[in-house]
Scaffold this motif. Structure first.
Motif, PDB file in Angstrom:
ATOM      1  N   PRO A 114       8.336  57.443 -14.495  1.00 59.26           N
ATOM      2  CA  PRO A 114       8.761  58.676 -15.167  1.00 59.26           C
ATOM      3  C   PRO A 114       7.629  59.721 -15.139  1.00 59.26           C
ATOM      4  CG  PRO A 114       8.963  56.770 -16.623  1.00 59.26           C
ATOM      5  CD  PRO A 114       8.263  56.322 -15.390  1.00 59.26           C
ATOM      6  N   ASP A 115       7.944  60.925 -15.542  1.00 59.62           N
ATOM      7  CA  ASP A 115       6.930  61.975 -15.622  1.00 59.62           C
ATOM      8  C   ASP A 115       5.880  61.617 -16.669  1.00 59.62           C
ATOM      9  OD1 ASP A 115       8.293  63.439 -13.724  1.00 59.62           O
ATOM     10  OD2 ASP A 115       9.429  64.570 -15.210  1.00 59.62           O
ATOM     11  N   ASN A 116       4.681  62.159 -16.492  1.00 67.40           N
ATOM     12  CA  ASN A 116       3.565  62.009 -17.436  1.00 67.40           C
ATOM     13  C   ASN A 116       3.107  60.566 -17.600  1.00 67.40           C
ATOM     14  OD1 ASN A 116       3.665  64.806 -17.931  1.00 67.40           O
ATOM     15  ND2 ASN A 116       5.273  64.485 -19.453  1.00 67.40           N
ATOM     16  N   THR A 117       3.162  59.804 -16.528  1.00 65.53           N
ATOM     17  CA  THR A 117       2.681  58.416 -16.570  1.00 65.53           C
ATOM     18  C   THR A 117       1.615  58.187 -15.496  1.00 65.53           C
ATOM     19  OG1 THR A 117       4.471  57.707 -15.117  1.00 65.53           O
ATOM     20  CG2 THR A 117       4.841  57.507 -17.498  1.00 65.53           C
ATOM     21  N   ASP A 118       0.841  59.219 -15.205  1.00 67.15           N
ATOM     22  CA  ASP A 118      -0.166  59.124 -14.147  1.00 67.15           C
ATOM     23  C   ASP A 118      -1.197  58.033 -14.417  1.00 67.15           C
ATOM     24  OD1 ASP A 118       1.090  61.215 -12.867  1.00 67.15           O
ATOM     25  OD2 ASP A 118      -0.231  62.739 -13.748  1.00 67.15           O
ATOM     26  N   GLU A 119      -1.625  57.906 -15.662  1.00 64.30           N
ATOM     27  CA  GLU A 119      -2.633  56.891 -16.005  1.00 64.30           C
ATOM     28  C   GLU A 119      -2.097  55.482 -15.731  1.00 64.30           C
ATOM     29  OE1 GLU A 119      -6.305  55.463 -17.291  1.00 64.30           O
ATOM     30  OE2 GLU A 119      -5.749  57.570 -17.086  1.00 64.30           O
ATOM     31  N   LEU A 120      -0.866  55.211 -16.115  1.00 67.38           N
ATOM     32  CA  LEU A 120      -0.264  53.902 -15.849  1.00 67.38           C
ATOM     33  C   LEU A 120      -0.116  53.673 -14.352  1.00 67.38           C
ATOM     34  CD1 LEU A 120       1.046  51.287 -16.872  1.00 67.38           C
ATOM     35  CD2 LEU A 120       3.218  52.514 -16.948  1.00 67.38           C
ATOM     36  N   GLU A 121       0.296  54.687 -13.628  1.00 63.21           N
ATOM     37  CA  GLU A 121       0.455  54.553 -12.174  1.00 63.21           C
ATOM     38  C   GLU A 121      -0.884  54.249 -11.507  1.00 63.21           C
ATOM     39  OE1 GLU A 121       2.466  56.929  -8.416  1.00 63.21           O
ATOM     40  OE2 GLU A 121       2.445  57.854 -10.394  1.00 63.21           O
ATOM     41  N   ASN A 122      -1.949  54.924 -11.929  1.00 63.58           N
ATOM     42  CA  ASN A 122      -3.278  54.657 -11.359  1.00 63.58           C
ATOM     43  C   ASN A 122      -3.731  53.232 -11.646  1.00 63.58           C
ATOM     44  OD1 ASN A 122      -3.430  57.270 -10.400  1.00 63.58           O
ATOM     45  ND2 ASN A 122      -4.581  58.018 -12.171  1.00 63.58           N
ATOM     46  N   GLN A 123      -3.556  52.794 -12.885  1.00 65.67           N
ATOM     47  CA  GLN A 123      -3.974  51.436 -13.246  1.00 65.67           C
ATOM     48  C   GLN A 123      -3.151  50.385 -12.505  1.00 65.67           C
ATOM     49  OE1 GLN A 123      -6.861  52.627 -14.448  1.00 65.67           O
ATOM     50  NE2 GLN A 123      -6.840  50.741 -15.612  1.00 65.67           N
ATOM     51  N   LEU A 124      -1.843  50.603 -12.393  1.00 67.54           N
ATOM     52  CA  LEU A 124      -1.004  49.665 -11.645  1.00 67.54           C
ATOM     53  C   LEU A 124      -1.429  49.595 -10.186  1.00 67.54           C
ATOM     54  CD1 LEU A 124       2.593  50.248 -13.041  1.00 67.54           C
ATOM     55  CD2 LEU A 124       1.300  48.116 -13.054  1.00 67.54           C
ATOM     56  N   SER A 125      -1.760  50.729  -9.600  1.00 67.27           N
ATOM     57  CA  SER A 125      -2.209  50.747  -8.204  1.00 67.27           C
ATOM     58  C   SER A 125      -3.460  49.897  -8.019  1.00 67.27           C
ATOM     59  CB  SER A 125      -2.494  52.175  -7.751  1.00 67.27           C
ATOM     60  OG  SER A 125      -1.346  52.968  -7.826  1.00 67.27           O
ATOM     61  N   ILE A 126      -4.384  50.014  -8.954  1.00 65.56           N
ATOM     62  CA  ILE A 126      -5.635  49.246  -8.866  1.00 65.56           C
ATOM     63  C   ILE A 126      -5.364  47.753  -9.023  1.00 65.56           C
ATOM     64  CG2 ILE A 126      -7.815  48.782 -10.064  1.00 65.56           C
ATOM     65  CD1 ILE A 126      -7.838  51.837 -10.729  1.00 65.56           C
ATOM     66  N   TYR A 127      -4.648  47.377 -10.081  1.00 62.40           N
ATOM     67  CA  TYR A 127      -4.438  45.957 -10.373  1.00 62.40           C
ATOM     68  C   TYR A 127      -3.510  45.283  -9.358  1.00 62.40           C
ATOM     69  CZ  TYR A 127      -6.821  46.782 -14.768  1.00 62.40           C
ATOM     70  OH  TYR A 127      -7.749  47.101 -15.720  1.00 62.40           O
ATOM     71  N   LEU A 128      -2.452  45.964  -8.952  1.00 63.16           N
ATOM     72  CA  LEU A 128      -1.559  45.366  -7.952  1.00 63.16           C
ATOM     73  C   LEU A 128      -2.273  45.208  -6.624  1.00 63.16           C
ATOM     74  CD1 LEU A 128       1.796  47.172  -8.801  1.00 63.16           C
ATOM     75  CD2 LEU A 128       1.285  44.747  -9.094  1.00 63.16           C
ATOM     76  N   GLY A 129      -3.078  46.188  -6.247  1.00 62.60           N
ATOM     77  CA  GLY A 129      -3.854  46.086  -5.009  1.00 62.60           C
ATOM     78  C   GLY A 129      -4.822  44.909  -5.038  1.00 62.60           C
ATOM     79  N   ALA A 130      -5.399  44.644  -6.213  1.00 63.99           N
ATOM     80  CA  ALA A 130      -6.339  43.525  -6.346  1.00 63.99           C
ATOM     81  C   ALA A 130      -5.650  42.174  -6.198  1.00 63.99           C
ATOM     82  CB  ALA A 130      -7.052  43.600  -7.693  1.00 63.99           C
ATOM     83  N   THR A 131      -4.340  42.104  -6.467  1.00 60.57           N
ATOM     84  CA  THR A 131      -3.630  40.831  -6.324  1.00 60.57           C
ATOM     85  C   THR A 131      -3.010  40.671  -4.942  1.00 60.57           C
ATOM     86  OG1 THR A 131      -1.567  41.722  -7.191  1.00 60.57           O
ATOM     87  CG2 THR A 131      -3.063  40.689  -8.767  1.00 60.57           C
ATOM     88  N   GLY A 132      -3.213  41.646  -4.068  1.00 57.04           N
ATOM     89  CA  GLY A 132      -2.696  41.524  -2.712  1.00 57.04           C
ATOM     90  C   GLY A 132      -1.402  42.267  -2.470  1.00 57.04           C
ATOM     91  N   VAL A 133      -0.910  43.012  -3.452  1.00 57.14           N
ATOM     92  CA  VAL A 133       0.311  43.787  -3.274  1.00 57.14           C
ATOM     93  C   VAL A 133      -0.045  45.079  -2.553  1.00 57.14           C
ATOM     94  CG1 VAL A 133       2.153  45.041  -4.459  1.00 57.14           C
ATOM     95  CG2 VAL A 133       1.409  42.822  -5.313  1.00 57.14           C
ATOM     96  N   GLN A 134       0.709  45.375  -1.516  1.00 57.87           N
ATOM     97  CA  GLN A 134       0.506  46.611  -0.770  1.00 57.87           C
ATOM     98  C   GLN A 134       1.491  47.656  -1.299  1.00 57.87           C
ATOM     99  OE1 GLN A 134       1.383  46.234   3.381  1.00 57.87           O
ATOM    100  NE2 GLN A 134       0.830  48.339   3.831  1.00 57.87           N
ATOM    101  N   LEU A 135       0.965  48.790  -1.744  1.00 59.05           N
ATOM    102  CA  LEU A 135       1.833  49.872  -2.204  1.00 59.05           C
ATOM    103  C   LEU A 135       2.255  50.671  -0.981  1.00 59.05           C
ATOM    104  CD1 LEU A 135      -0.019  50.979  -5.430  1.00 59.05           C
ATOM    105  CD2 LEU A 135       1.932  49.464  -5.199  1.00 59.05           C
ATOM    106  N   SER A 136       3.577  50.731  -0.774  1.00 54.02           N
ATOM    107  CA  SER A 136       4.095  51.296   0.459  1.00 54.02           C
ATOM    108  C   SER A 136       5.445  51.948   0.203  1.00 54.02           C
ATOM    109  CB  SER A 136       4.237  50.164   1.495  1.00 54.02           C
ATOM    110  OG  SER A 136       4.983  50.587   2.594  1.00 54.02           O
ATOM    111  N   ASN A 137       5.777  52.932   1.015  1.00 50.33           N
ATOM    112  CA  ASN A 137       7.101  53.542   0.970  1.00 50.33           C
ATOM    113  C   ASN A 137       7.965  53.041   2.122  1.00 50.33           C
ATOM    114  OD1 ASN A 137       6.715  55.086  -1.338  1.00 50.33           O
ATOM    115  ND2 ASN A 137       5.721  56.716  -0.191  1.00 50.33           N
TER     116      ASN A 137
END
Length: 169
Positions: free
Chosen positions: A47-70
């Protein structure tokens, strides 16, 4: 060292190690392939105004081997609800309760639910005296980041451990 002391040290070390193994102790690893293979590619829909959560999820998911992709074969991690709350409790000291509730699910590219919606909550409290120097805004901003980080870690752990209930057909 005498032979008896060496043997005693070895026996003591082996005994303590066996005791740890026997009670179920194990070291927590940081396996780069910790995420289940089915969720190794994700797209974040927030949703809108969730940039902080999106940034943290990107960091933590990337650390577990999840590739963020479209990519077309990527699953969608959709945040359905993002509700921050701030509650004041007034007395001699003012107590502030910060709570963040996030509901999310995993979908395929066509929007079909793969997992049931899961709601997670994190909260922190702090107190301050209105009569003293007010650092309320700084402390609140810091604790909001902590609460957001906590929710991002919870989401990542549940995806990595594959603890999300499958959607009912």
């Amino acid at each position: 060292m005498h032979l008896v002391q060496r043997v005693a040290a070895v026996v003591l070390t082996l005994g303590l190690s066996a005791g740890l193994v026997g009670c179920g102790f194990h070291l927590k690893g940081t396996n780069p392939t910790a995420a289940p293979l089915v969720y190794n590619k994700l797209t974040l829909v927030m949703p809108d105004n969730t940039d902080e959560l999106e940034n943290q999820l990107s960091i933590y998911l990337g650390a577990t081997g999840v590739q963020l992709s479209n990519a077309n074969d990527a699953y969608v991690l959709r945040v359905l609800d993002y509700t921050p709350r701030r509650q004041l409790l007034n007395g001699k000291l003012t107590e502030v309760l910060l709570r963040l509730t996030v509901t999310f699910q995993i979908e395929d590219r066509q929007g079909k639910k793969i997992t049931e919606p899961r709601t997670l909550t994190a909260s922190r409290t702090y107190q301050y005296d209105v009569a003293t120097v007010n650092t309320d805004n700084q402390q609140e901003a810091y604790l909001n980041r902590i609460v957001t980080d906590d929710v991002a870690q919870q989401i990542t752990r549940q995806i990595a451990a594959n603890r999300l209930p499958k959607a009912q057909p």
